[in-house]
Design a protein around this motif. Sequence first.
Motif, PDB file in Angstrom:
ATOM      1  N   THR A   1       2.489   8.451   4.137  1.00  0.00           N
ATOM      2  CA  THR A   1       2.475   8.971   2.767  1.00  0.00           C
ATOM      3  C   THR A   1       1.942  10.395   2.612  1.00  0.00           C
ATOM      4  O   THR A   1       2.174  11.018   1.575  1.00  0.00           O
ATOM      5  CB  THR A   1       1.629   8.049   1.871  1.00  0.00           C
ATOM      6  N   ARG A   2       1.242  10.920   3.585  1.00  0.00           N
ATOM      7  CA  ARG A   2       0.552  12.195   3.381  1.00  0.00           C
ATOM      8  C   ARG A   2       1.503  13.323   3.007  1.00  0.00           C
ATOM      9  O   ARG A   2       1.269  14.076   2.046  1.00  0.00           O
ATOM     10  CB  ARG A   2      -0.249  12.586   4.628  1.00  0.00           C
ATOM     11  N   GLN A   3       2.585  13.482   3.770  1.00  0.00           N
ATOM     12  CA  GLN A   3       3.509  14.585   3.501  1.00  0.00           C
ATOM     13  C   GLN A   3       4.120  14.486   2.108  1.00  0.00           C
ATOM     14  O   GLN A   3       4.264  15.491   1.404  1.00  0.00           O
ATOM     15  CB  GLN A   3       4.617  14.613   4.558  1.00  0.00           C
ATOM     16  N   GLU A   4       4.476  13.280   1.682  1.00  0.00           N
ATOM     17  CA  GLU A   4       5.057  13.106   0.359  1.00  0.00           C
ATOM     18  C   GLU A   4       4.050  13.429  -0.735  1.00  0.00           C
ATOM     19  O   GLU A   4       4.410  14.001  -1.764  1.00  0.00           O
ATOM     20  CB  GLU A   4       5.573  11.669   0.195  1.00  0.00           C
ATOM     21  N   ARG A   5       2.788  13.065  -0.532  1.00  0.00           N
ATOM     22  CA  ARG A   5       1.787  13.330  -1.562  1.00  0.00           C
ATOM     23  C   ARG A   5       1.438  14.810  -1.665  1.00  0.00           C
ATOM     24  O   ARG A   5       0.988  15.268  -2.723  1.00  0.00           O
ATOM     25  CB  ARG A   5       0.525  12.512  -1.298  1.00  0.00           C
ATOM     26  N   THR A   6       1.636  15.565  -0.604  1.00  0.00           N
ATOM     27  CA  THR A   6       1.393  17.006  -0.689  1.00  0.00           C
ATOM     28  C   THR A   6       2.382  17.691  -1.638  1.00  0.00           C
ATOM     29  O   THR A   6       2.122  18.792  -2.112  1.00  0.00           O
ATOM     30  CB  THR A   6       1.494  17.672   0.694  1.00  0.00           C
ATOM     31  N   LYS A   7       3.501  17.035  -1.924  1.00  0.00           N
ATOM     32  CA  LYS A   7       4.509  17.614  -2.814  1.00  0.00           C
ATOM     33  C   LYS A   7       4.106  17.511  -4.279  1.00  0.00           C
ATOM     34  O   LYS A   7       4.689  18.197  -5.131  1.00  0.00           O
ATOM     35  CB  LYS A   7       5.859  16.924  -2.603  1.00  0.00           C
ATOM     36  N   VAL A   8       3.161  16.624  -4.596  1.00  0.00           N
ATOM     37  CA  VAL A   8       2.795  16.418  -6.004  1.00  0.00           C
ATOM     38  C   VAL A   8       1.373  16.865  -6.310  1.00  0.00           C
ATOM     39  O   VAL A   8       0.991  16.984  -7.480  1.00  0.00           O
ATOM     40  CB  VAL A   8       2.957  14.933  -6.397  1.00  0.00           C
TER      41      VAL A   8
ATOM     42  N   ALA B   1       0.818  -1.216   0.000  1.00  0.00           N
ATOM     43  CA  ALA B   1       0.000   0.000   0.000  1.00  0.00           C
ATOM     44  C   ALA B   1       0.853   1.268   0.000  1.00  0.00           C
ATOM     45  O   ALA B   1       0.647   2.171  -0.820  1.00  0.00           O
ATOM     46  CB  ALA B   1      -0.951  -0.015   1.198  1.00  0.00           C
ATOM     47  N   VAL B   2       1.806   1.360   0.925  1.00  0.00           N
ATOM     48  CA  VAL B   2       2.627   2.571   1.008  1.00  0.00           C
ATOM     49  C   VAL B   2       3.448   2.799  -0.264  1.00  0.00           C
ATOM     50  O   VAL B   2       3.427   3.910  -0.831  1.00  0.00           O
ATOM     51  CB  VAL B   2       3.541   2.525   2.255  1.00  0.00           C
ATOM     52  N   PRO B   3       4.178   1.789  -0.767  1.00  0.00           N
ATOM     53  CA  PRO B   3       4.928   2.036  -2.017  1.00  0.00           C
ATOM     54  C   PRO B   3       4.036   2.439  -3.185  1.00  0.00           C
ATOM     55  O   PRO B   3       4.426   3.284  -4.003  1.00  0.00           O
ATOM     56  CB  PRO B   3       5.617   0.686  -2.274  1.00  0.00           C
ATOM     57  N   ARG B   4       2.833   1.847  -3.288  1.00  0.00           N
ATOM     58  CA  ARG B   4       1.963   2.205  -4.410  1.00  0.00           C
ATOM     59  C   ARG B   4       1.531   3.669  -4.326  1.00  0.00           C
ATOM     60  O   ARG B   4       1.470   4.366  -5.339  1.00  0.00           O
ATOM     61  CB  ARG B   4       0.729   1.312  -4.421  1.00  0.00           C
ATOM     62  N   VAL B   5       1.206   4.127  -3.129  1.00  0.00           N
ATOM     63  CA  VAL B   5       0.782   5.523  -2.971  1.00  0.00           C
ATOM     64  C   VAL B   5       1.952   6.471  -3.238  1.00  0.00           C
ATOM     65  O   VAL B   5       1.806   7.480  -3.932  1.00  0.00           O
ATOM     66  CB  VAL B   5       0.198   5.747  -1.567  1.00  0.00           C
ATOM     67  N   LEU B   6       3.121   6.151  -2.706  1.00  0.00           N
ATOM     68  CA  LEU B   6       4.274   7.040  -2.861  1.00  0.00           C
ATOM     69  C   LEU B   6       4.745   7.129  -4.310  1.00  0.00           C
ATOM     70  O   LEU B   6       5.193   8.177  -4.764  1.00  0.00           O
ATOM     71  CB  LEU B   6       5.434   6.544  -1.993  1.00  0.00           C
ATOM     72  N   ARG B   7       4.643   6.033  -5.054  1.00  0.00           N
ATOM     73  CA  ARG B   7       5.197   5.984  -6.397  1.00  0.00           C
ATOM     74  C   ARG B   7       4.172   6.270  -7.493  1.00  0.00           C
ATOM     75  O   ARG B   7       4.530   6.276  -8.671  1.00  0.00           O
ATOM     76  CB  ARG B   7       5.803   4.592  -6.644  1.00  0.00           C
ATOM     77  N   ALA B   8       2.911   6.486  -7.140  1.00  0.00           N
ATOM     78  CA  ALA B   8       1.861   6.649  -8.150  1.00  0.00           C
ATOM     79  C   ALA B   8       2.128   7.857  -9.034  1.00  0.00           C
ATOM     80  O   ALA B   8       2.416   8.953  -8.545  1.00  0.00           O
ATOM     81  CB  ALA B   8       0.510   6.789  -7.467  1.00  0.00           C
TER      82      ALA B   8
END
Length: 587
Positions: A204-211, A180-187
């Motif tokens: 994953t939340r902080q990383e997804r805010t960057k994109v 789950a975590v790798p899929r969200v981070l790499r999507a």
Amino acid sequence: MSRPGGVGNEYLPWLIPGFALVNLVVFALLWLGGAIAVAVTGHGWQPAPFTLEVYLSLVSGATGEVWPQVPPYLVYGGAVTLVLLGSTPAVVLARGLVRRLREPRSLARSGELSGLIGKERASRARDLRPSLKDRPRLSPDDTGNLLGDLVPAGPELRSSYEDVELDLMAPRAGKSTGIAVPRVLRAPGAVMLTSNKSDVFTVTRQERTKVGRVWTFDPQGIAYTEREMWWDLLSGCDTIEGARRLAGHFVSSVNDDSSKKDFWIAAAQNTLTALFLAASRSGESVNELLGWLADPADRTPVDLLRDVGMAAMADQLQGTVRGAVETRDGIYETARQCVACLLDPEIVAWVSPDPDRPEFVPDEHVLGRDTLYLLSKDGGGSAAGVIAGLADAVIRAGVVAAERMGGRLDPPMTAVLDEAANVCRISDLPDLYSHLGSRGISVVTLLQSYRQGVRVWGEAGMDALWSAATIKLLGAGLDDADFVDKVARLVGQHDVRTPTYSRSRDGSSRSVSYRQEQVLPADKIRALPKGTALLLATGVRPALIRLRPWYKEANAGMISAAARAEVQAITERAAERWSRRESGQVG
């Protein structure tokens, strides 16, 4: 000791040539190493005679008798250098041989998985995504979803964004950290995640805010997030199909095995369909709809349906209302139980218009790189029906957007349905699976067992889901004996070579026979180590892979720091919320 005539005595004659070979190798190293040392020190190429006297002198340390102009340490240093230079290719060869021997017998090897590796995978990605055609070089995440590394030592395997995936693993077997975590981070595109825990959210939340923008739909306070969005629950109910689908999600949230609907469940779904349709077409709110459910004698929804030209639906609802009181009350009570979560004002607030907060629009979400977290508790009082309704709305919006793009979303959307059997019971998910991949919607459904899926979708539904998934990962802790035995048969059998020794008066003899054994017996499938999984991909033999947990990647330190900050924020929000509740404040 081996008895005379025993098998062990057969190897005694080999000791003599073996001893001679060892001496020959030692002599050759010392002879060549000394000759090289003489040449390097400027005395020219002076190889010594290859005789027994020279060998004894070199072994005994009397190198001066052979090469008086060169110190002994240079002679032996030259021999050691030759050993080191020669051992490098030997070690590489030995490692390759050991790796070959360690590979699971009769399972797929890298040569058979070319579609999941390297150039062929990149070529397929360019064919599926027009936006990649002009890029000279693709990143690995552009080419597909990371599955893991082939056991024992790679290479890295990735599925296509056209694949749809079903993963079965016991709790704490690596579903969240390795999938789950790798899929969200790499999507590469939009993301939707469902879960009943906050672990993937925090990582994953902080990383997804960057994109892109992050939307958190948390009506039951799994991550104690403040409400910063709303979604119109009734927005997709302006057609009979949309209203029936939403009603089906609420019914499925309280009804195990959606394929088995008794009279009350089916009648409750029909009634909810009519009420959702009436509320949506007339612009009424969810609270108004709950009022109609509380009073079966209220004719308002019937009149509203007639006003918008839905006479047949109005007649059906009126027939239910005018039926026998016991039957009518039973139907309405069942319907009330299906939408009981909407009695909670905190949950209703998330699905009702709010002018002070932004509205989440599925049609816009699927076109960007935003992230939607759908969090809900399971069990009694859960908002699973609402979560399933919103997840289904996003998936359907993705299908519509793909059709407008010519067939596929580009970039593809990633939908990770963690705990799908508990918080996201999309009743027709097995039917949707057959074409979502071709629309550029990469779906990953995570279940704890095959039986858990049967409980929700029935035997036929789970069989359909299993068949439609082009990628299946089976991890540690699968305890369903019938299912594991079925997988063992799918993996197949192989020939096992069995040597047999026999002895008689005339001497000993050796023969070889073959027998069929399962490649992976059921007990070995059940005992797969944590962090590994059996990969069943369409068109290739099964393979054993090692998952790649996010915390073992190169950027794990930065992500861990962000996750710790997120956990601290959740802790503070939880303390603040409980403090408000203790003081009598709501929310």
